[in-house]
Each structure stands twice: as C-alpha cells, then as structure tokens.
Design a protein around this motif. Structure first.
Motif, short mmCIF file in Angstrom:
data_model
loop_
_atom_site.label_atom_id
_atom_site.label_comp_id
_atom_site.label_asym_id
_atom_site.label_seq_id
_atom_site.Cartn_x
_atom_site.Cartn_y
_atom_site.Cartn_z
N GLY A 45 0.80 -1.22 0.00
CA GLY A 45 0.00 0.00 0.00
C GLY A 45 0.83 1.27 0.00
O GLY A 45 1.98 1.29 0.47
N VAL A 46 0.22 2.34 -0.53
CA VAL A 46 0.91 3.62 -0.69
C VAL A 46 0.04 4.76 -0.16
O VAL A 46 -1.15 4.83 -0.47
N TRP A 47 0.65 5.64 0.64
CA TRP A 47 0.04 6.91 1.04
C TRP A 47 0.86 7.99 0.35
O TRP A 47 2.09 8.05 0.52
N ASP A 52 3.45 17.84 -1.05
CA ASP A 52 4.60 17.82 -0.15
C ASP A 52 5.67 16.81 -0.61
O ASP A 52 6.65 16.61 0.08
N GLN A 53 5.45 16.18 -1.75
CA GLN A 53 6.34 15.16 -2.29
C GLN A 53 6.63 14.08 -1.26
O GLN A 53 7.75 13.58 -1.13
N THR A 140 -4.25 8.98 -1.99
CA THR A 140 -3.61 10.20 -2.44
C THR A 140 -4.34 11.38 -1.83
O THR A 140 -5.56 11.50 -1.93
N LEU A 141 -3.59 12.24 -1.19
CA LEU A 141 -4.12 13.42 -0.51
C LEU A 141 -4.09 14.60 -1.49
O LEU A 141 -3.05 14.93 -2.04
#
Length: 158
Positions: A45-47, A52-53, A140-141
């Motif tokens: 998983g990825v946040w 903000d890179q 993804t924010l």
C-alpha cells in the motif's frame, strides 16, 4: 466480468466495506491508534501527498510513519461525500472530502477552544480485495487548503 455483471448486493457490500475502511482509518488516527492504520493497507500500500512530495510505501513504512505522529497531537477529521465506485469484484476507488482540526501540545482532559480547520481537501483512494477483505491500495491526498499545525502554548490554555 464487467461491473454491470456484479450482483447489486455484492456491489452494495463492497461499497460499504470500502467506506468502512475509510472511516476506520480516521478513527484510528484521531483516537489513539495511529500506527495500526497500516493494517488497513495492502502489503504494498501507498500513502501519497504530491504537494509535499511525501510518498510512503509498504505496511512497515506506513506503520512507522503514522506511529511517529506527536503523542500530544489532538485531531479530528470530518469526512463527508464518500463516493465509492466498484470497478470489479476485487477493485474499487473512492473520493472522500475532509476537514482536519488539529493542534499539538494537547494535555488530556483539557478543552481546546474551537479553531479553523488545519486542512481541507479530499482523498483519492483505490482498494483491492485480498482474501475476502477490502484494503486500501493507494491513498492520495489532494490538499487545496492547508496550514501548519498550531502548538498550544501550555497545557490547558486555548
């Protein structure tokens, strides 16, 4: 199989399961179990926060990242307009709007005067169903309104 081939009850159950993951993530962040947020993600998983890179990949990195939040942080996230789209029996996507109220320097039992939200934006999520459980694959924010986290001057002061 196309999404139109999905049984309406299966689609509804998938949508609700994905909504539940979103709400459980917020509960864990706001009510004292931040490191366990990683358990709601797939192993890879990825946040991601493009502004903000910042990109955190994998459960262990997610556990470390979310577990490192300040212990004196008080936050409450208001999530709304959760729209889940089931793409297949094992994949889905969602958009969730949010506002985050947050301060650091909080002492248990104190009442903090109302503040403006620190952040307002939305999340773009993807989900995968693994061994019968829906999990976040990516979050993804998207943050059009944001500012620094305010630090309270001293315990009990607002």
């Amino acid at each position: 199989m196309t999404t139109s081939d999905l049984d309406p009850i299966e689609r509804l159950l998938a949508e609700r399961a994905c909504e539940r993951v979103i709400l459980e993530l917020v509960r864990r962040l706001d009510l004292g179990e931040p490191s366990t947020v990683s358990d709601l993600f797939t192993p890879d998983g990825v946040w991601d926060w493009p502004y903000d890179q910042r990109r955190i990949e994998g459960r262990e990195a997610l556990r470390k990242y979310f577990g490192s939040r300040p212990v004196d942080r008080l936050s409450r996230r208001m999530c709304t307009n959760i729209l889940v789209t089931v793409d297949s029996p094992d994949t889905a996507a969602a958009t969730t709007y949010f506002a985050t109220y947050r301060v650091d320097g909080y002492a248990e039992g104190t009442l903090v005067a109302p503040r403006l939200p620190a952040n307002i934006g939305h999340y773009q999520d993807t989900f995968r169903k693994i061994d019968g459980t829906w999990l976040l694959a990516t979050r993804t924010l998207v943050l059009p309104f944001g500012g620094p986290t305010e630090r309270l001057e001293s315990a009990g002061q607002s």
